[in-house]
Motif scaffolding. Structure first.
Motif, PDB file in Angstrom:
ATOM      1  N   PRO A 270     -40.483  -0.176  46.245  1.00 53.39           N
ATOM      2  CA  PRO A 270     -39.490   0.966  46.388  1.00 53.39           C
ATOM      3  C   PRO A 270     -39.995   2.344  46.680  1.00 53.39           C
ATOM      4  O   PRO A 270     -39.082   3.178  47.297  1.00 53.39           O
ATOM      5  CB  PRO A 270     -38.826   0.766  45.076  1.00 53.39           C
ATOM      6  CG  PRO A 270     -39.932   0.457  44.219  1.00 53.39           C
ATOM      7  CD  PRO A 270     -40.758  -0.403  45.064  1.00 53.39           C
ATOM      8  N   TYR A 271     -41.239   2.491  46.727  1.00 54.16           N
ATOM      9  CA  TYR A 271     -41.712   3.702  47.006  1.00 54.16           C
ATOM     10  C   TYR A 271     -43.296   3.563  47.659  1.00 54.16           C
ATOM     11  O   TYR A 271     -43.748   2.786  47.186  1.00 54.16           O
ATOM     12  CB  TYR A 271     -42.071   4.494  45.605  1.00 54.16           C
ATOM     13  CG  TYR A 271     -42.989   5.767  45.821  1.00 54.16           C
ATOM     14  CD1 TYR A 271     -42.710   6.838  46.487  1.00 54.16           C
ATOM     15  CD2 TYR A 271     -44.193   5.555  45.231  1.00 54.16           C
ATOM     16  CE1 TYR A 271     -43.620   7.803  46.742  1.00 54.16           C
ATOM     17  CE2 TYR A 271     -45.279   6.391  45.564  1.00 54.16           C
ATOM     18  CZ  TYR A 271     -44.843   7.803  46.197  1.00 54.16           C
ATOM     19  OH  TYR A 271     -45.858   8.794  46.269  1.00 54.16           O
ATOM     20  N   SER A 272     -43.444   4.429  48.753  1.00 56.67           N
ATOM     21  CA  SER A 272     -44.789   4.411  49.041  1.00 56.67           C
ATOM     22  C   SER A 272     -45.123   5.890  49.690  1.00 56.67           C
ATOM     23  O   SER A 272     -44.384   6.432  50.287  1.00 56.67           O
ATOM     24  CB  SER A 272     -45.078   3.417  50.084  1.00 56.67           C
ATOM     25  OG  SER A 272     -46.244   2.770  49.788  1.00 56.67           O
ATOM     26  N   ASN A 273     -46.511   6.327  49.708  1.00 57.75           N
ATOM     27  CA  ASN A 273     -46.714   7.442  50.431  1.00 57.75           C
ATOM     28  C   ASN A 273     -47.903   7.055  51.586  1.00 57.75           C
ATOM     29  O   ASN A 273     -48.748   6.095  51.328  1.00 57.75           O
ATOM     30  CB  ASN A 273     -47.309   8.476  49.381  1.00 57.75           C
ATOM     31  CG  ASN A 273     -48.442   8.314  48.913  1.00 57.75           C
ATOM     32  OD1 ASN A 273     -49.611   8.550  49.587  1.00 57.75           O
ATOM     33  ND2 ASN A 273     -48.585   7.619  47.763  1.00 57.75           N
ATOM     34  N   PHE A 274     -47.998   7.827  52.470  1.00 55.09           N
ATOM     35  CA  PHE A 274     -48.839   7.581  53.749  1.00 55.09           C
ATOM     36  C   PHE A 274     -49.427   9.224  53.950  1.00 55.09           C
ATOM     37  O   PHE A 274     -48.864   9.995  54.063  1.00 55.09           O
ATOM     38  CB  PHE A 274     -48.162   7.030  54.625  1.00 55.09           C
ATOM     39  CG  PHE A 274     -47.679   5.621  54.558  1.00 55.09           C
ATOM     40  CD1 PHE A 274     -48.385   4.553  54.447  1.00 55.09           C
ATOM     41  CD2 PHE A 274     -46.321   5.693  54.193  1.00 55.09           C
ATOM     42  CE1 PHE A 274     -47.995   3.315  53.975  1.00 55.09           C
ATOM     43  CE2 PHE A 274     -45.722   4.555  53.649  1.00 55.09           C
ATOM     44  CZ  PHE A 274     -46.517   3.468  53.638  1.00 55.09           C
TER      45      PHE A 274
ATOM     46  N   PHE B 135     -47.134  17.667  50.537  1.00 56.81           N
ATOM     47  CA  PHE B 135     -46.063  17.911  49.553  1.00 56.81           C
ATOM     48  C   PHE B 135     -46.163  16.659  48.727  1.00 56.81           C
ATOM     49  O   PHE B 135     -45.395  16.906  47.690  1.00 56.81           O
ATOM     50  CB  PHE B 135     -44.645  18.037  50.130  1.00 56.81           C
ATOM     51  CG  PHE B 135     -44.225  16.695  51.098  1.00 56.81           C
ATOM     52  CD1 PHE B 135     -43.831  15.589  50.419  1.00 56.81           C
ATOM     53  CD2 PHE B 135     -44.896  16.650  52.387  1.00 56.81           C
ATOM     54  CE1 PHE B 135     -43.503  14.503  51.074  1.00 56.81           C
ATOM     55  CE2 PHE B 135     -44.635  15.200  53.132  1.00 56.81           C
ATOM     56  CZ  PHE B 135     -43.929  14.454  52.354  1.00 56.81           C
ATOM     57  N   LEU B 136     -46.954  15.675  48.920  1.00 57.81           N
ATOM     58  CA  LEU B 136     -47.337  14.692  48.021  1.00 57.81           C
ATOM     59  C   LEU B 136     -47.550  15.209  46.595  1.00 57.81           C
ATOM     60  O   LEU B 136     -48.640  15.691  46.448  1.00 57.81           O
ATOM     61  CB  LEU B 136     -48.044  13.650  48.568  1.00 57.81           C
ATOM     62  CG  LEU B 136     -47.722  12.883  49.874  1.00 57.81           C
ATOM     63  CD1 LEU B 136     -48.808  11.854  50.273  1.00 57.81           C
ATOM     64  CD2 LEU B 136     -46.392  12.160  49.657  1.00 57.81           C
ATOM     65  N   GLY B 137     -46.853  14.487  45.558  1.00 60.79           N
ATOM     66  CA  GLY B 137     -47.227  14.670  44.392  1.00 60.79           C
ATOM     67  C   GLY B 137     -47.087  16.067  43.801  1.00 60.79           C
ATOM     68  O   GLY B 137     -47.368  16.306  42.665  1.00 60.79           O
ATOM     69  N   VAL B 138     -46.402  16.867  44.364  1.00 56.95           N
ATOM     70  CA  VAL B 138     -45.966  18.281  43.993  1.00 56.95           C
ATOM     71  C   VAL B 138     -44.350  18.002  43.360  1.00 56.95           C
ATOM     72  O   VAL B 138     -43.566  17.801  44.140  1.00 56.95           O
ATOM     73  CB  VAL B 138     -45.946  19.040  45.297  1.00 56.95           C
ATOM     74  CG1 VAL B 138     -45.749  20.509  44.570  1.00 56.95           C
ATOM     75  CG2 VAL B 138     -47.611  19.121  45.811  1.00 56.95           C
TER      76      VAL B 138
ATOM     77  N   VAL C  17     -38.342  10.829  42.965  1.00 57.96           N
ATOM     78  CA  VAL C  17     -39.308  10.382  44.051  1.00 57.96           C
ATOM     79  C   VAL C  17     -40.545   9.951  43.021  1.00 57.96           C
ATOM     80  O   VAL C  17     -41.156  10.828  42.447  1.00 57.96           O
ATOM     81  CB  VAL C  17     -39.694  11.456  45.079  1.00 57.96           C
ATOM     82  CG1 VAL C  17     -40.658  11.067  46.050  1.00 57.96           C
ATOM     83  CG2 VAL C  17     -38.419  11.935  45.735  1.00 57.96           C
ATOM     84  N   GLN C  18     -41.087   8.771  43.371  1.00 62.46           N
ATOM     85  CA  GLN C  18     -42.310   8.224  42.414  1.00 62.46           C
ATOM     86  C   GLN C  18     -43.443   8.899  42.879  1.00 62.46           C
ATOM     87  O   GLN C  18     -44.459   8.384  42.319  1.00 62.46           O
ATOM     88  CB  GLN C  18     -42.373   6.894  42.521  1.00 62.46           C
ATOM     89  CG  GLN C  18     -41.157   6.315  41.620  1.00 62.46           C
ATOM     90  CD  GLN C  18     -40.905   4.657  41.977  1.00 62.46           C
ATOM     91  OE1 GLN C  18     -40.051   4.371  42.513  1.00 62.46           O
ATOM     92  NE2 GLN C  18     -41.955   3.864  41.334  1.00 62.46           N
ATOM     93  N   ASP C  19     -43.700   9.859  43.693  1.00 66.58           N
ATOM     94  CA  ASP C  19     -45.126  10.665  43.615  1.00 66.58           C
ATOM     95  C   ASP C  19     -45.063  11.473  42.174  1.00 66.58           C
ATOM     96  O   ASP C  19     -46.000  12.100  41.964  1.00 66.58           O
ATOM     97  CB  ASP C  19     -45.160  11.462  44.840  1.00 66.58           C
ATOM     98  CG  ASP C  19     -44.174  12.335  44.942  1.00 66.58           C
ATOM     99  OD1 ASP C  19     -42.973  12.421  44.812  1.00 66.58           O
ATOM    100  OD2 ASP C  19     -44.594  13.665  45.859  1.00 66.58           O
ATOM    101  N   LEU C  20     -44.037  11.857  41.540  1.00 72.00           N
ATOM    102  CA  LEU C  20     -44.204  12.579  40.305  1.00 72.00           C
ATOM    103  C   LEU C  20     -44.675  11.693  39.183  1.00 72.00           C
ATOM    104  O   LEU C  20     -44.431  10.418  39.216  1.00 72.00           O
ATOM    105  CB  LEU C  20     -42.669  13.110  40.140  1.00 72.00           C
ATOM    106  CG  LEU C  20     -42.026  13.971  41.001  1.00 72.00           C
ATOM    107  CD1 LEU C  20     -40.782  14.384  40.401  1.00 72.00           C
ATOM    108  CD2 LEU C  20     -42.885  15.219  41.446  1.00 72.00           C
TER     109      LEU C  20
HETATM  110  C1  NAG Z   1     -50.200   7.600  47.221  1.00 67.78           C
HETATM  111  O1  NAG Z   1     -50.305   6.117  47.674  1.00 67.78           O
HETATM  112  C2  NAG Z   1     -51.754   5.908  47.405  1.00 67.78           C
HETATM  113  C3  NAG Z   1     -51.815   4.277  47.835  1.00 67.78           C
HETATM  114  O2  NAG Z   1     -50.875   3.677  47.681  1.00 67.78           O
HETATM  115  C4  NAG Z   1     -51.744   5.866  45.821  1.00 67.78           C
HETATM  116  O3  NAG Z   1     -52.824   5.498  45.339  1.00 67.78           O
HETATM  117  C5  NAG Z   1     -51.344   7.127  45.390  1.00 67.78           C
HETATM  118  O4  NAG Z   1     -51.228   7.512  43.871  1.00 67.78           O
HETATM  119  C6  NAG Z   1     -50.109   7.769  45.811  1.00 67.78           C
HETATM  120  N1  NAG Z   1     -49.854   9.105  45.554  1.00 67.78           N
HETATM  121  C7  NAG Z   1     -48.880   9.699  45.377  1.00 67.78           C
HETATM  122  C8  NAG Z   1     -48.914  11.084  44.971  1.00 67.78           C
HETATM  123  O5  NAG Z   1     -47.996   9.175  45.007  1.00 67.78           O
END
Ligand code: NAG
Ligand code: NAG
Length: 282
Positions: free
Chosen positions: A63-67, A130-133, A189-192
């Motif tokens: 359901p979530y991914s970052n690149f 912006f990832l994780g912010v 958003v699951q980067d939080l």
């Molecule tokens: C981004 O994706 C990587 C690999 O899937 C993961 O290890 C990392 O925690 C993710 N970062 C964020 C901020 O969600």
């Protein structure tokens, strides 16, 4: 609602897209593009293309991914993510994200960054990190008509919003609660991380209550989370929900799309100049 006419040309463009199989989860909530463009054939462009491919390819397994597509220089590096609403099944998530990526590719053509929130998913990319912010910039708020005094409804509304804002210390990026005819949901958003997600949702829910208290429905979209409530069926395709007339909005975003310079694009019909104004629609 005085700003509505500004959107008309943009809404028309959106509606003219062929979308035979578009479901409620794929209708537009908001979208925006960075005002900066990359040059055709650039390394950045191929980064964006492979980013979009990677996003679509992983949307049926998560359901979530970052690149992060690392270019030769920091300027060529592009980051992106997608987030599906927590209650979507993998195929609905895939379908929503594919739709969002298609539309981003069209509407944010050659833009260095863009974000598109459909009912069921968010896709966002940008040239900066912006990832994780955590970002609590308000992007969209909308309230339905007031219900008039209804003590029972208000109590239930308080209860469902209270329920989804409660912190039990576990990570719950999607929350839903319903009581009688009132439903509420929130999504991060699951980067939080857990603490940031809780903080963002708490803010969104607090603002939702203060702006839309007493309304039939309300939506509060911050950059990294949203909260909403509505009166009616719990099933998003059911009648109560489906009857809500939702109008997509396109935003012109500042230098970096996660910065707090959100502006609404005024349509050309409203004068020769395109002027931005801050987004505070109710
Ligand atoms: C981004 O994706 C990587 C690999 O899937 C993961 O290890 C990392 O925690 C993710 N970062 C964020 C901020 O969600
Ligand atoms: C992103 O792109 C814009 C426009 O080209 C540029 O002004 C900005 O510095 C870039 N940001 C990063 C972090 O590369």
């Amino acid at each position: 609602m005085k700003a509505l006419s500004f959107f008309f040309p943009l809404i028309t463009i959106f509606c003219a897209l062929p979308s035979p199989s578009m479901s409620a989860t794929e209708s537009l909530v908001y979208g925006g593009c960075s005002q900066f463009k990359y040059s055709p054939g650039s390394a950045y462009e191929s980064g964006v293309n492979s980013l979009f491919t990677s996003i679509v390819n992983s949307a049926n397994s998560s359901p979530y991914s970052n690149f992060t597509m690392t270019g030769q220089t920091p300027e060529d590096t592009v980051c992106g993510l997608f987030q599906c609403r927590g209650d979507l099944n993998p195929s609905a998530c895939f379908s929503c994200v594919s739709q969002a990526v298609n539309q981003l590719g069209t509407f944010c053509m050659k833009s260095t960054g863009g974000a598109l929130q459909l009912e069921g998913c968010l896709v966002k990319y940008d040239n900066s990190t912006f990832l994780g912010v955590e970002d609590k910039t308000m992007l969209l708020k909308k309230c339905g008509p007031l219900v008039g005094y209804d003590a029972d409804l208000m109590t239930r509304g308080e209860a469902v919003l209270g329920y989804i804002s409660a912190d039990d210390g576990t990570y719950k990026p999607y929350r839903f609660s319903g009581s009688g005819n009132i439903q509420a949901e929130a999504q991060c958003v699951q980067d939080l991380d857990q603490g940031e997600c809780q903080d963002c949702m708490k803010d969104a829910i607090g603002q939702l209550k203060s702006y839309c208290g007493g309304a039939k429905w309300g939506d509060m979209y911050l950059a990294k989370c949203y909260a909403r409530f509505w009166e009616g069926s719990a099933d998003p395709s059911g009648s109560g929900y489906g009857k809500r007339l939702r109008r997509g909005q396109w935003l012109l975003l500042g230098e970096n799309i996660h910065k707090a310079t959100v502006q609404v694009l005024e349509g050309r019909g409203k004068g020769k100049e395109r002027k931005g104004h801050s987004l505070t629609l109710i």
